[in-house]
Design an enzyme around this catalytic site. Sequence first.
Site, short mmCIF file in Angstrom:
data_model
loop_
_atom_site.label_atom_id
_atom_site.label_comp_id
_atom_site.label_asym_id
_atom_site.label_seq_id
_atom_site.Cartn_x
_atom_site.Cartn_y
_atom_site.Cartn_z
N GLY A 144 0.79 -1.23 0.00
CA GLY A 144 0.00 0.00 0.00
C GLY A 144 0.82 1.28 0.00
N SER A 145 0.29 2.29 0.66
CA SER A 145 0.93 3.61 0.64
C SER A 145 0.81 4.27 2.00
CB SER A 145 0.28 4.49 -0.44
OG SER A 145 -1.11 4.63 -0.19
N GLU A 187 -13.16 16.21 -0.49
CA GLU A 187 -14.15 15.35 0.17
C GLU A 187 -14.28 15.69 1.65
OE1 GLU A 187 -13.96 11.19 -2.45
OE2 GLU A 187 -13.02 11.29 -0.49
N GLU A 203 -4.60 25.34 -2.49
CA GLU A 203 -4.21 24.46 -3.59
C GLU A 203 -3.11 25.11 -4.42
OE1 GLU A 203 -3.47 21.96 -6.54
OE2 GLU A 203 -4.55 21.43 -4.72
N GLY A 270 -1.28 14.21 -0.53
CA GLY A 270 -1.09 12.98 -1.29
C GLY A 270 -0.50 11.86 -0.47
N ASP A 311 -1.06 -0.11 -4.60
CA ASP A 311 -0.42 1.21 -4.67
C ASP A 311 1.06 1.14 -5.03
OD1 ASP A 311 -2.84 2.28 -4.03
OD2 ASP A 311 -2.28 3.00 -2.04
N MET A 317 -3.47 5.04 -7.85
CA MET A 317 -3.45 4.44 -6.52
C MET A 317 -4.88 4.38 -5.98
SD MET A 317 0.03 6.40 -5.32
CE MET A 317 0.13 5.83 -3.63
N HIS A 320 -9.84 -0.26 -5.96
CA HIS A 320 -10.41 -1.22 -6.90
C HIS A 320 -9.41 -1.65 -7.96
CE1 HIS A 320 -11.70 2.95 -7.73
NE2 HIS A 320 -11.52 2.68 -9.01
N HIS A 443 -37.43 4.39 -16.15
CA HIS A 443 -37.87 5.75 -15.83
C HIS A 443 -38.79 5.72 -14.60
CE1 HIS A 443 -39.35 9.84 -16.51
NE2 HIS A 443 -40.58 9.37 -16.32
#
Length: 470
Positions: A144-145, A187, A203, A270, A311, A317, A320, A443
Site C-alpha cells: 500500500g501507501s 471530500e 491548492e 497525497g 499502490d 493508486m 479497486h 424511468h
Amino acid sequence: MSSKRKVVVIGAGPAGYVCGIRLAQLGNDVTVVEKQYWGGTCLNVGCIPSKALIAAGSLLDKIRHADAMGITTKGVDLDIHKLVEWKQGVVGKLTSGVSGLLKQNGAKVVNGAAKIVDKNTVKVSGGSDGDVTLQCDDIVIATGSEVINIPGFTCDEKDVWSSTGALSPTEIPGHLLVIGGGYIGLELGMMYRKLGSEVTILEGTPGALPGQERDCVKVIERSMKKMGIKLITETFAQGWEAKGKKKIVTAKTKKGEEKIECDQILSTVGRKPYSADLGLENVGLTVTKQGFLEVDKQMRTKVPNIYAVGDIAGQPMLAHKGSHEGLVAAAVISGKNEEYDARCVPAVIFTSPEMSSVGLTEEQCKEKGLNYKTGQFPFAASGRAMSLMETDGFVKIIGDAETDEVLGVHMVGPEVTELIAEAALAIEMGATVEDIARTIHAHPTLPEAMMEAAEAVHGMVVHIYQKPKK
C-alpha cells in the site's frame, strides 16, 4: 509449474487480501502477513470511514434544507462522539470480516512486519504472533501507501491532521484549513463544512482537482463557493505557529505572503508507496523515483517469483485497481494465462455533488490526435434529480467520431459514483455510443441521463433542446 504453490502475501489491504483469498480459492498454500490494519488504509482510515462520515454530513445537510419539501425540523443536534462511534462500528464489521474471509477460504494470517530475506524466505517480527520465518515459492508485495508529510506540517494527528486524524475528531473545528485541493482535501473539506466548520482550502495549482475533467470540476468549484468554502489557488503553505488555542498558517500566494488563522490544520497533499524495511535490496529490487516497483502485465517484478500489486505497483493508486491486480497475480501464480489488460479504471470522488470519470478526457483525446465527438445531458432536466432536489451537474460522453466507440464518460451530480459502473462496462466491452442510446433505461431514474447523453452525441437528444450541428 505445480498446481499448488506456497505463497506469502505481504499486506492485507484491498490488493493483498483479495489476492490472498483468490490464491486460496485456487488451491494454493497461502499466508497473508499484516503489521497494522486488516483491510488496509482503505477499510480502516480511508475509503470506508470517510464515506461513512460524508454520508452523515450529507444527511445533516438534507435535513437542514428539507423545508423546501414542506418538512420542518427543530432541534437537530450533532453528537460527534456518537457519530465517530457509529463510523468505527462500520469499520469494525468490515475489517473483522477480512481476516475471517481469509481463514474461511483456507489462508493463514500472521500479524507483524514482514521482511524479505531472499526470494523464497520472508521473516515476520514485532507482531502478536512473535517472530516467524516463512518459506515460500512466491511472494506478493501489497504494502500500500503512506501519507506524504510536507515541510513544516508533519501530521501528528493533533495539531496537524492527515486524513486519519480527520476521520476520528473529538470535536468539530470552528475553522478548518485544508492543505491540498485534490479529491481527499475536497471530500473532507466539504464534509466538515456540512458538519458546521468554516473551511479554507489551499491548492498549489490554478484550480481544484488537478488532472480531472475541467467541465466537471467547474461544477464542484461553484458548489464550494455556494457552500461558503474558500478555495485559494496557486498557494503554498509555508509553516504555522500556535497563538493560544489558534493556529496561524503562513501561506505564499500569488499576491504575496498571507497569514491565515484557523483552529485545525488538515494536510492532504497525497500519498506515497510504502516500501521501507521490506528487504527489497536483498533480492535486487529497487523502486522508481516515485517509489513504485515496476511490474509487467502479469504483475511480476524483475524477480520472476516476486509480484507487486496495489499502490506500490503504480498509478492510479485506487483500491479497486489494486484488487483487480491482486486477482491477476493470483491467477498467474496458479498457472493461468492471465494479465492486467483493463481498458479503463473508473475514478469516483465523493464531493458535493459527486464526480466520477472513466476513460479518456477531451484533453487526452486532443493530445492523442483523436477525432471525437461529445454529448452532454444536464441533471437539471432529469425528473428523478428534481425529485431528489439535486439538479447540479451533467453526464458527458465522448465517442470516436469514426467508429462511434465510447472513449470516455465524465459525470458530476447525484449518485454518479454509482452510475459510472455502466460507463466502465461500456468501455471495457468496446461498446458504441449507439449501444448505450439503444439500451432501454428505466424511468424515472438517474441513469436515464446516460442514455440521453449518448443521444446527444448524435444530435438526437429528446428531453433538452439541442441546437442542430452544422
